[in-house]
Design an enzyme around this catalytic site. Structure first.
Site, PDB file in Angstrom:
ATOM      1  N   ASN A 114      -2.159   0.028   6.286  1.00  0.00           N
ATOM      2  CA  ASN A 114      -1.607  -0.659   7.227  1.00  0.00           C
ATOM      3  C   ASN A 114      -0.755  -1.817   7.048  1.00  0.00           C
ATOM      4  O   ASN A 114      -0.628  -3.372   6.544  1.00  0.00           O
ATOM      5  CB  ASN A 114      -2.480  -1.845   8.573  1.00  0.00           C
ATOM      6  CG  ASN A 114      -3.655  -2.320   6.983  1.00  0.00           C
ATOM      7  OD1 ASN A 114      -3.670  -1.476   5.900  1.00  0.00           O
ATOM      8  ND2 ASN A 114      -4.586  -3.323   7.319  1.00  0.00           N
ATOM      9  N   HIS A 154      -2.829  -5.432   1.913  1.00  0.00           N
ATOM     10  CA  HIS A 154      -3.373  -6.022   1.399  1.00  0.00           C
ATOM     11  C   HIS A 154      -3.825  -7.408   0.837  1.00  0.00           C
ATOM     12  O   HIS A 154      -2.340  -7.831   0.388  1.00  0.00           O
ATOM     13  CB  HIS A 154      -4.795  -5.354   0.869  1.00  0.00           C
ATOM     14  CG  HIS A 154      -5.625  -6.105   0.184  1.00  0.00           C
ATOM     15  ND1 HIS A 154      -6.925  -6.070   0.991  1.00  0.00           N
ATOM     16  CD2 HIS A 154      -5.584  -7.270  -1.146  1.00  0.00           C
ATOM     17  CE1 HIS A 154      -7.773  -6.943   0.155  1.00  0.00           C
ATOM     18  NE2 HIS A 154      -6.691  -7.742  -0.853  1.00  0.00           N
ATOM     19  N   GLU A 174      -9.629 -11.120  -7.118  1.00  0.00           N
ATOM     20  CA  GLU A 174      -9.013  -9.806  -6.857  1.00  0.00           C
ATOM     21  C   GLU A 174      -7.772  -9.950  -8.328  1.00  0.00           C
ATOM     22  O   GLU A 174      -7.425  -8.908  -8.405  1.00  0.00           O
ATOM     23  CB  GLU A 174      -8.377  -9.801  -5.799  1.00  0.00           C
ATOM     24  CG  GLU A 174      -9.418  -9.067  -4.612  1.00  0.00           C
ATOM     25  CD  GLU A 174      -9.044  -9.730  -3.460  1.00  0.00           C
ATOM     26  OE1 GLU A 174      -9.713  -9.162  -2.517  1.00  0.00           O
ATOM     27  OE2 GLU A 174      -8.384  -9.613  -2.972  1.00  0.00           O
ATOM     28  N   LYS A 228       0.750  -1.256   0.040  1.00  0.00           N
ATOM     29  CA  LYS A 228       0.113  -0.104   0.633  1.00  0.00           C
ATOM     30  C   LYS A 228       0.793   1.259   0.679  1.00  0.00           C
ATOM     31  O   LYS A 228       2.340   1.136   0.396  1.00  0.00           O
ATOM     32  CB  LYS A 228      -0.707  -0.209   0.780  1.00  0.00           C
ATOM     33  CG  LYS A 228      -1.528  -1.254   0.973  1.00  0.00           C
ATOM     34  CD  LYS A 228      -2.864  -1.415   2.229  1.00  0.00           C
ATOM     35  CE  LYS A 228      -4.276  -2.080   2.144  1.00  0.00           C
ATOM     36  NZ  LYS A 228      -5.072  -2.204   3.809  1.00  0.00           N
ATOM     37  N   TYR A 261     -12.765  -1.404  -3.189  1.00  0.00           N
ATOM     38  CA  TYR A 261     -13.614  -1.705  -2.198  1.00  0.00           C
ATOM     39  C   TYR A 261     -14.778  -1.731  -2.050  1.00  0.00           C
ATOM     40  O   TYR A 261     -15.261  -1.911  -0.924  1.00  0.00           O
ATOM     41  CB  TYR A 261     -12.423  -0.447  -1.629  1.00  0.00           C
ATOM     42  CG  TYR A 261     -10.875  -0.997  -0.521  1.00  0.00           C
ATOM     43  CD1 TYR A 261     -10.619  -1.985   0.282  1.00  0.00           C
ATOM     44  CD2 TYR A 261     -10.149  -0.642  -1.258  1.00  0.00           C
ATOM     45  CE1 TYR A 261      -9.563  -3.235   0.638  1.00  0.00           C
ATOM     46  CE2 TYR A 261      -8.553  -0.769  -0.773  1.00  0.00           C
ATOM     47  CZ  TYR A 261      -8.551  -2.021  -0.076  1.00  0.00           C
ATOM     48  OH  TYR A 261      -7.162  -2.152   0.439  1.00  0.00           O
TER      49      TYR A 261
HETATM   50  P1  ADP Z   1      -8.056  -6.734   6.016  1.00  0.00           P
HETATM   51  O1  ADP Z   1      -6.984  -5.439   5.514  1.00  0.00           O
HETATM   52  O2  ADP Z   1      -7.244  -7.115   6.919  1.00  0.00           O
HETATM   53  O3  ADP Z   1      -8.573  -7.816   5.481  1.00  0.00           O
HETATM   54  P2  ADP Z   1     -10.207  -5.021   6.027  1.00  0.00           P
HETATM   55  O4  ADP Z   1     -10.849  -5.715   4.994  1.00  0.00           O
HETATM   56  O5  ADP Z   1     -11.408  -5.634   7.321  1.00  0.00           O
HETATM   57  O6  ADP Z   1      -9.258  -5.636   6.626  1.00  0.00           O
HETATM   58  O7  ADP Z   1      -9.800  -3.535   5.923  1.00  0.00           O
HETATM   59  C1  ADP Z   1      -9.793  -3.019   4.337  1.00  0.00           C
HETATM   60  C2  ADP Z   1      -8.703  -1.776   4.856  1.00  0.00           C
HETATM   61  O8  ADP Z   1      -9.812  -1.017   5.676  1.00  0.00           O
HETATM   62  C3  ADP Z   1      -8.177  -2.864   5.723  1.00  0.00           C
HETATM   63  O9  ADP Z   1      -6.674  -3.209   5.442  1.00  0.00           O
HETATM   64  C4  ADP Z   1      -7.270  -0.982   5.944  1.00  0.00           C
HETATM   65  O10 ADP Z   1      -6.261  -0.395   5.369  1.00  0.00           O
HETATM   66  C5  ADP Z   1      -8.526  -0.559   6.369  1.00  0.00           C
HETATM   67  N1  ADP Z   1      -9.576  -0.285   7.328  1.00  0.00           N
HETATM   68  C6  ADP Z   1     -10.311  -1.388   8.119  1.00  0.00           C
HETATM   69  N2  ADP Z   1     -10.418  -1.142   9.350  1.00  0.00           N
HETATM   70  C7  ADP Z   1     -10.551  -0.090   9.430  1.00  0.00           C
HETATM   71  C8  ADP Z   1     -11.028   1.469  10.773  1.00  0.00           C
HETATM   72  N3  ADP Z   1     -11.335   0.488  11.750  1.00  0.00           N
HETATM   73  N4  ADP Z   1     -10.320   2.832  10.330  1.00  0.00           N
HETATM   74  C9  ADP Z   1      -9.307   2.741   9.042  1.00  0.00           C
HETATM   75  N5  ADP Z   1      -9.275   1.952   8.146  1.00  0.00           N
HETATM   76  C10 ADP Z   1      -9.278   0.646   8.865  1.00  0.00           C
HETATM   77 MG    MG Z   2     -10.327  -7.402   3.804  1.00  0.00          MG
END
Ligand code: ADP
Ligand code: MG
Length: 141
Positions: A114, A117, A128, A11, A51
């Site tokens: 973070n 992905h 994807e 990312k 997304y």
């Molecule tokens: P993951 O990437 O671990 O599968 P999710 O699919 O739940 O997590 O969320 C997609 C992305 O959205 C996350 O990787 C992160 O960048 C962002 N995200 C998730 N939860 C939050 C939150 N509470 N606040 C801000 N951004 C978030």
């Molecule tokens: Mg996810």
């Protein structure tokens, strides 16, 4: 189980900090092979589409804006149990909850920024990968 393919994205927070190689080392050290990889800029429309499942979540607009704030590196990873293996090496969504040694524990800045992905199921991995790659861009050893 068995040999699987999964989609990974490095990312913008990570491309900006010049740590794509460090992340790739973590992936490769875990046994995953990078069999497709390209650096791209997502458009707003493409990020929104990627997304789409999160469109009702409060962080959706912020997430889309973050994902278009700089280049991303999209990757196809291959290996034994690759979908789960990649999720393991990534660590929890919130770096505060990620285990020691995971990518997010070492590199993520926040729950949003973070660093990586990873597809969350084999079915989503297929979708994807098709979203970003043609067959010609994926080269197995
Ligand atoms: P993951 O990437 O671990 O599968 P999710 O699919 O739940 O997590 O969320 C997609 C992305 O959205 C996350 O990787 C992160 O960048 C962002 N995200 C998730 N939860 C939050 C939150 N509470 N606040 C801000 N951004 C978030
Ligand atoms: Mg996810």
């Amino acid at each position: 189980m068995g040999i699987e393919k999964t989609l990974s994205i490095i990312k913008p927070d990570a491309t900006k900090r010049n740590i794509t190689g460090k992340i790739n080392s973590k992936l490769e050290d875990s046994g995953l092979e990078i069999i497709g990889q390209k650096r791209i800029l997502l458009t707003k429309q493409r990020a929104e589409e990627f997304y789409f499942v999160h469109r009702e979540r409060p962080f959706y607009n912020s997430l889309v804006n973050y994902m278009i704030s700089g280049p991303v590196v999209v990757q196809v990873l291959m290996g034994e149990n690759a979908v789960t293996q990649n999720r393991e090496i990534m660590g929890a969504t919130d770096p505060k909850e990620a285990k020691v040694g995971t990518i997010r524990k070492e590199f993520a800045k926040s729950i949003e920024e973070n660093s990586v992905h990873g597809s969350d199921s084999l079915e989503n991995a297929k979708k994807e990968i098709e979203f970003f790659f043609t067959n010609e861009e994926i080269i197995e050893n």
